[in-house]
Structure formats: C-alpha cells, structure tokens
Scaffold this active site. Structure first.
Site, PDB file in Angstrom:
ATOM      1  N   ILE A  11      28.301  -5.707 -29.170  1.00 36.49           N
ATOM      2  CA  ILE A  11      27.047  -5.347 -28.505  1.00 36.49           C
ATOM      3  C   ILE A  11      27.109  -3.907 -28.028  1.00 36.49           C
ATOM      4  O   ILE A  11      28.034  -3.526 -27.300  1.00 36.49           O
ATOM      5  CB  ILE A  11      26.766  -6.273 -27.302  1.00 36.49           C
ATOM      6  CG1 ILE A  11      26.778  -7.744 -27.724  1.00 36.49           C
ATOM      7  CG2 ILE A  11      25.434  -5.912 -26.637  1.00 36.49           C
ATOM      8  CD1 ILE A  11      26.714  -8.718 -26.554  1.00 36.49           C
ATOM      9  N   ASN A  92      21.721  -2.586 -29.556  1.00 34.07           N
ATOM     10  CA  ASN A  92      20.831  -2.605 -28.395  1.00 34.07           C
ATOM     11  C   ASN A  92      20.712  -1.249 -27.712  1.00 34.07           C
ATOM     12  O   ASN A  92      19.709  -0.971 -27.068  1.00 34.07           O
ATOM     13  CB  ASN A  92      21.332  -3.656 -27.401  1.00 34.07           C
ATOM     14  CG  ASN A  92      20.680  -3.525 -26.045  1.00 34.07           C
ATOM     15  OD1 ASN A  92      19.506  -3.819 -25.873  1.00 34.07           O
ATOM     16  ND2 ASN A  92      21.455  -3.051 -25.066  1.00 34.07           N
ATOM     17  N   TYR A 158       9.644   8.616 -28.716  1.00 37.21           N
ATOM     18  CA  TYR A 158      10.196   7.267 -28.595  1.00 37.21           C
ATOM     19  C   TYR A 158       9.551   6.339 -29.621  1.00 37.21           C
ATOM     20  O   TYR A 158      10.244   5.543 -30.270  1.00 37.21           O
ATOM     21  CB  TYR A 158       9.998   6.736 -27.182  1.00 37.21           C
ATOM     22  CG  TYR A 158      10.559   5.344 -26.997  1.00 37.21           C
ATOM     23  CD1 TYR A 158      11.939   5.111 -27.062  1.00 37.21           C
ATOM     24  CD2 TYR A 158       9.714   4.252 -26.783  1.00 37.21           C
ATOM     25  CE1 TYR A 158      12.453   3.837 -26.910  1.00 37.21           C
ATOM     26  CE2 TYR A 158      10.227   2.974 -26.625  1.00 37.21           C
ATOM     27  CZ  TYR A 158      11.594   2.764 -26.691  1.00 37.21           C
ATOM     28  OH  TYR A 158      12.112   1.494 -26.551  1.00 37.21           O
ATOM     29  N   LYS A 162      11.505   4.289 -32.585  1.00 40.40           N
ATOM     30  CA  LYS A 162      11.458   2.837 -32.778  1.00 40.40           C
ATOM     31  C   LYS A 162      10.758   2.458 -34.087  1.00 40.40           C
ATOM     32  O   LYS A 162      11.090   1.426 -34.681  1.00 40.40           O
ATOM     33  CB  LYS A 162      10.797   2.168 -31.584  1.00 40.40           C
ATOM     34  CG  LYS A 162      11.687   2.145 -30.337  1.00 40.40           C
ATOM     35  CD  LYS A 162      13.025   1.445 -30.602  1.00 40.40           C
ATOM     36  CE  LYS A 162      13.851   1.279 -29.338  1.00 40.40           C
ATOM     37  NZ  LYS A 162      15.156   0.622 -29.599  1.00 40.40           N
TER      38      LYS A 162
END
Length: 257
Positions: A11, A92, A158, A162
């Site tokens: 992670i 993440n 941003y 994404k």
C-alpha cells in the site's frame, strides 16, 4: 480460509486516510502488509497497532516517496522473503495542492500533483507488476477520483492527473488481458480525510468547509470497497467503480442542509 489470507498487500500512502484504512481492513482478512509512505513514524505506529491486534499478520513499514524512482527500486528490491511476492498493489498515494485557476497554478504545485498522482503510480506499478506476471497472479488497484471523470474549475492539474490515472488503468488492463493479473480503479467522490487539509495548505477551516452541511464518505468506506475488490474470485475483475456519498451526484453537485 479467506482468499486474502497470507497474501502480501503493498500500500502506498499508508500513513493516513484511505491508505491507513486499507491497512486495517486488509489486516482483518489476514493479509500481510507492506506499508509505505513518507511519514515513517506514523507507519511504525500503525504497524505496532496491527501486529498487536492480528497475531497472524506480518507487517513491514518502509519510508517511501513515490516520486523517487530510485527509492522505489530500493524498497522493492530489499523486500525480505515473507513480503517479496506482492499479490495486491494499492496505488493510493496522491493528492492535490491549491484550488487555483489554471493561469495561476505554480510550477511547484504542478510538479507535485503530476509526480505524485501519475509518475509515482507508474513507477510503483513498473516495480511490482513484472513479478505478478512471472508468478501468474496479482491485482493492481489504483485509487482514482471523480476528478478523473469530470473536470471542474480550479482543479485543472489535479483533474488532469486523475484522468491520467484512469487512462493508465485502462491501458494496463488491456496490456495484461492475456494474464491472470487483474486491474481496478476505485474512484471516490467527497471523502473526509487529510486530502482537503493538504489541498488548502493546512487551513483546517477551509478544509472543513468542503464537507459542511453534508455527510461525506470516510476513509473506511473506500477501504472496505478496495478490500472487497481485491477479495473477488480470480476470474472476477472490477474494472472501474465510482463511489459517491448519497448527498453527491457529480463533482460539484452536492446537497447541503
């Protein structure tokens, strides 16, 4: 025995928010964990908590800035035997800085958002997916965003980052279609984590105002969905999942009481 029992989960951004919640949820499933983030002290505290709560779970904490490709290679190459065969990668680590018109976004903020959300995700994936292909087993789960599906004002970089995550996820899925390695993208809407505090450079009042008058998602909501995604039978691939709180219908359409 559950499907994730004894599997190794790597992670990124595990020191807070969705990454930290993922660590707790995967530990409940008996998975062994490689927890990475820049804040090693937080990772060590989380490691202690999880190993005390789950005697069958092994946890490795490793300081990692995903923007540093050499550091990623060093962390992955130095994984000891119990953690070397990574079965699930949760990409993440990410974040936004500022809420500015495109003409006002600084180069420093552009570099942070593109390097963390895009290049970092690619670097970690490049480091771990070849092993999954070789072992003929694995799952890459990328944390996207509603910002990767809808652009909005003052979020240009941003949103671009994404959107890139979504495109990278789809391309990787196509490239791996002839392998047993699965690829997923989980895209949250409003989630109350440190995200907004970071975006507003530590201004907690501004951050809290993002969620004013409505009930946002919390990190555990998304972590449970990520673990559910990872826990499907090998022939089941959850490709793309958009998750809103019930008071949200689009990036800027939110019901506030």
């Amino acid at each position: 025995m559950g499907r994730l029992q004894g599997k190794v989960v790597f992670i990124t951004g595990a020191s807070s928010g969705i990454g930290e919640a993922c660590a707790r949820e995967f530990a409940k499933e008996g998975a062994h964990l490689v927890l990475t983030a820049r804040r090693l002290d937080r990772l060590e505290a989380l490691k202690q908590e999880l190993t005390q709560a789950h005697s069958d779970v092994q946890v490795l904490a490793a300081q990692l800035d995903v923007r540093d490709k050499i550091q990623i290679k060093n962390v992955v190459d130095s994984l000891p035997a119990p953690f070397k065969d990574v079965h699930v990668l949760v990409n993440n680590a990410g974040g936004a800085i500022g809420l500015d018109d495109l003409v006002d976004v600084s180069e420093e903020d552009i570099d942070f958002m593109l390097n963390t959300n895009v290049k970092g995700l690619v670097f970690v994936t490049q480091a771990l997916v070849p092993g999954m292909i070789e072992r003929q087993a694995g799952h890459v789960i990328n944390v996207g965003s509603i910002a990767g599906k809808e652009a909005y004002s003052q979020g240009s970089i941003y949103c671009a980052a994404k959107h890139a995550v979504g495109a990278i996820t789809k391309s990787l899925m196509i490239e791996l279609v002839d392998t047993p390695v699965n690829v997923s993208c989980i895209c949250p809407g409003l989630v109350d984590t440190e995200f907004s505090t970071v975006r507003f450079r530590g201004d907690k009042d501004k951050a809290d105002n993002v969620y004013k008058g409505m009930q946002p998602l919390v990190a555990q909501d998304i972590a449970e969905i990520i673990v559910f995604t990872a826990n499907r039978p090998p022939h089941v691939q959850i490709a793309d999942l958009l998750v809103f709180p019930s008071a949200q219908a689009a990036s800027k359409i939110v019901s506030r009481k």
